[in-house]
Design a protein around this motif. Structure first.
Motif, mmCIF file in Angstrom:
data_model
loop_
_atom_site.group_PDB
_atom_site.id
_atom_site.type_symbol
_atom_site.label_atom_id
_atom_site.label_comp_id
_atom_site.label_asym_id
_atom_site.label_seq_id
_atom_site.Cartn_x
_atom_site.Cartn_y
_atom_site.Cartn_z
ATOM 1 N N ALA A 197 0.826 -1.211 0.000
ATOM 2 C CA ALA A 197 0.000 0.000 0.000
ATOM 3 C C ALA A 197 0.860 1.261 0.000
ATOM 4 N N LEU A 198 1.971 1.238 0.723
ATOM 5 C CA LEU A 198 2.865 2.396 0.721
ATOM 6 C C LEU A 198 3.388 2.676 -0.688
ATOM 7 N N LEU A 199 3.665 1.610 -1.426
ATOM 8 C CA LEU A 199 4.206 1.779 -2.781
ATOM 9 C C LEU A 199 3.122 2.135 -3.791
ATOM 10 N N TRP A 241 11.091 -4.943 -0.485
ATOM 11 C CA TRP A 241 10.513 -3.650 -0.895
ATOM 12 C C TRP A 241 10.768 -3.409 -2.384
ATOM 13 N N ASN A 242 11.968 -3.674 -2.835
ATOM 14 C CA ASN A 242 12.309 -3.460 -4.242
ATOM 15 C C ASN A 242 11.570 -4.430 -5.152
ATOM 16 N N GLU A 243 11.346 -5.667 -4.676
ATOM 17 C CA GLU A 243 10.572 -6.623 -5.467
ATOM 18 C C GLU A 243 9.149 -6.120 -5.687
ATOM 19 N N ILE A 244 8.534 -5.622 -4.622
ATOM 20 C CA ILE A 244 7.172 -5.100 -4.753
ATOM 21 C C ILE A 244 7.162 -3.900 -5.694
ATOM 22 N N SER A 245 8.140 -3.013 -5.528
ATOM 23 C CA SER A 245 8.228 -1.825 -6.372
ATOM 24 C C SER A 245 8.365 -2.199 -7.847
ATOM 25 N N ASP A 246 9.211 -3.172 -8.126
ATOM 26 C CA ASP A 246 9.406 -3.610 -9.518
ATOM 27 C C ASP A 246 8.117 -4.172 -10.101
ATOM 28 N N SER A 247 7.362 -4.920 -9.293
ATOM 29 C CA SER A 247 6.127 -5.523 -9.798
ATOM 30 C C SER A 247 5.051 -4.481 -10.071
ATOM 31 N N LEU A 248 5.206 -3.297 -9.482
ATOM 32 C CA LEU A 248 4.247 -2.213 -9.679
ATOM 33 C C LEU A 248 4.738 -1.178 -10.682
ATOM 34 N N ASP A 249 5.725 -1.554 -11.479
ATOM 35 C CA ASP A 249 6.245 -0.647 -12.510
ATOM 36 C C ASP A 249 5.102 -0.238 -13.442
ATOM 37 N N PRO A 250 4.815 1.051 -13.554
ATOM 38 C CA PRO A 250 3.665 1.498 -14.352
ATOM 39 C C PRO A 250 3.699 1.020 -15.799
ATOM 40 N N GLN A 251 4.885 0.983 -16.396
ATOM 41 C CA GLN A 251 4.970 0.551 -17.787
ATOM 42 C C GLN A 251 4.497 -0.890 -17.940
ATOM 43 N N LEU A 252 4.906 -1.750 -17.013
ATOM 44 C CA LEU A 252 4.450 -3.142 -17.047
ATOM 45 C C LEU A 252 2.933 -3.216 -16.920
ATOM 46 N N LEU A 253 2.375 -2.441 -15.995
ATOM 47 C CA LEU A 253 0.941 -2.494 -15.742
ATOM 48 C C LEU A 253 0.137 -1.973 -16.931
ATOM 49 N N MET A 298 -0.998 -10.643 -14.148
ATOM 50 C CA MET A 298 -0.744 -10.465 -12.730
ATOM 51 C C MET A 298 0.746 -10.236 -12.514
ATOM 52 N N GLN A 299 1.107 -9.043 -12.091
ATOM 53 C CA GLN A 299 2.507 -8.709 -11.840
ATOM 54 C C GLN A 299 2.873 -8.891 -10.373
ATOM 55 N N LEU A 300 1.945 -8.597 -9.494
ATOM 56 C CA LEU A 300 2.199 -8.708 -8.060
ATOM 57 C C LEU A 300 2.416 -10.159 -7.636
ATOM 58 N N VAL A 301 3.375 -10.369 -6.766
ATOM 59 C CA VAL A 301 3.587 -11.678 -6.151
ATOM 60 C C VAL A 301 3.559 -11.467 -4.631
ATOM 61 N N PRO A 302 2.367 -11.510 -4.042
ATOM 62 C CA PRO A 302 2.248 -11.209 -2.617
ATOM 63 C C PRO A 302 2.771 -12.352 -1.757
ATOM 64 N N LEU A 303 3.203 -12.029 -0.571
ATOM 65 C CA LEU A 303 3.599 -13.047 0.396
ATOM 66 C C LEU A 303 2.369 -13.360 1.244
ATOM 67 N N MET A 347 -8.588 -8.879 -5.839
ATOM 68 C CA MET A 347 -7.921 -7.886 -4.984
ATOM 69 C C MET A 347 -6.587 -7.467 -5.584
ATOM 70 N N LEU A 348 -5.792 -8.436 -6.036
ATOM 71 C CA LEU A 348 -4.456 -8.124 -6.541
ATOM 72 C C LEU A 348 -4.524 -7.338 -7.844
ATOM 73 N N PHE A 349 -5.451 -7.689 -8.724
ATOM 74 C CA PHE A 349 -5.623 -6.890 -9.935
ATOM 75 C C PHE A 349 -6.093 -5.479 -9.580
ATOM 76 N N THR A 350 -6.933 -5.373 -8.569
ATOM 77 C CA THR A 350 -7.402 -4.065 -8.127
ATOM 78 C C THR A 350 -6.253 -3.232 -7.571
ATOM 79 N N VAL A 351 -5.342 -3.872 -6.819
ATOM 80 C CA VAL A 351 -4.179 -3.165 -6.282
ATOM 81 C C VAL A 351 -3.315 -2.634 -7.421
ATOM 82 N N GLN A 352 -3.157 -3.414 -8.464
ATOM 83 C CA GLN A 352 -2.407 -2.927 -9.634
ATOM 84 C C GLN A 352 -3.129 -1.733 -10.255
ATOM 85 N N ASP A 353 -4.452 -1.805 -10.339
ATOM 86 C CA ASP A 353 -5.224 -0.672 -10.868
ATOM 87 C C ASP A 353 -5.075 0.555 -9.979
#
Length: 244
Positions: A46-48, A89-101, A108-113, A213-219
């Motif tokens: 959420a912070l990212l 933190w960097n893994e989450i940030s990379d998965s939320l790269d706007p260009q990828l999204l 699905m880019q996010l890989v949650p723990l 939820m995860l697709f929504t977080v990417q949105d």
């Protein structure tokens, strides 16, 4: 713990982070809410995603209190912990790269723990004495602790408020998709949400809610970038008008 072949994460690092979180939780006030790896991962995500600049240390202070480093310093583990925390933190940030999204909105880019307690895991924990039958009955559903961490960060930041309008309604609906994962199975609130949000509610289970939820977080990541761009454009227009 969830993983995707197309977006691998450092499993060993995640395990180390989980061990540190368990250590910190053990040193925390026993009356404080239980904090898990899932909670921390959701909070950092959420912070990212959200609008203000942030750092992983914010998540630690919010979840464990500002005195949390003491437990690690006593064991000379602070540097090792910060290494694994920043890697995650960097893994989450990379998965939320706007260009990828933007380029792959259906991917699905996010890989949650997210901890998953299947029957085999539950039986082993019971046999080891790490889990009692009473605690087993109180285990939250998969994804619930991650979603709770995410929503706690939203509340703590206080920067997710928008004036009434279409954007505010869109944000509210997206946050409802996150909150849905925390609703108890069989509850009226959960069933009412599913009936309203899905055309075929009978096909919706916890895994479907987690995926949405995860697709929504990417949105949400793109949503807040769009809001920032609109705010910047509005400020520039206002500044230009003021100059003339």
């Amino acid at each position: 713990m969830t993983d995707h072949d197309d977006q691998p994460i450092d499993i060993h690092n995640a395990q180390q982070l989980g061990e540190f979180v368990a250590q910190l939780a053990g040193a925390a006030d026993p009356d404080a809410p239980a904090i898990t790896l899932d909670t921390l991962d959701g909070y950092m995500t959420a912070l990212l995603v959200g609008p203000p600049p942030s750092a992983p240390i914010q998540a630690m202070d919010a979840l464990f209190g500002e005195e949390w480093p003491a437990a690690l310093e006593a064991e000379e583990q602070t540097e090792a912990f910060m290494d694994v925390l920043h890697l995650r933190w960097n893994e989450i940030s990379d998965s939320l790269d706007p260009q990828l999204l933007v380029e792959s909105p259906e991917q699905m880019q996010l890989v949650p723990l997210i901890s998953e307690f299947d029957d085999e895991t539950k039986a082993r924990l019971l046999a080891d004495g790490a889990l009692t039958e009473a605690l087993l009955q109180r285990l939250p559903a998969a994804g619930a602790m991650w979603a709770q961490g995410f929503l706690q960060a939203v509340d703590d930041m206080g920067s997710w408020e928008l004036p009434e309008g279409d954007a505010a309604r869109d944000l509210s609906l997206m946050l409802e998709a996150v909150e849905a994962v925390t609703l108890a199975e069989g509850s009226t609130e959960r069933q009412d949400y599913i009936n309203e949000a899905y055309e075929q509610p009978e096909d919706v289970d916890q895994n479907a809610l987690i995926d949405d939820m995860l697709f929504t977080v990417q949105d949400l990541r793109l949503f807040w970038l769009q809001q920032a761009a609109l705010k910047a454009a509005f400020s520039e227009d206002g500044g230009s008008a003021a100059e003339h």
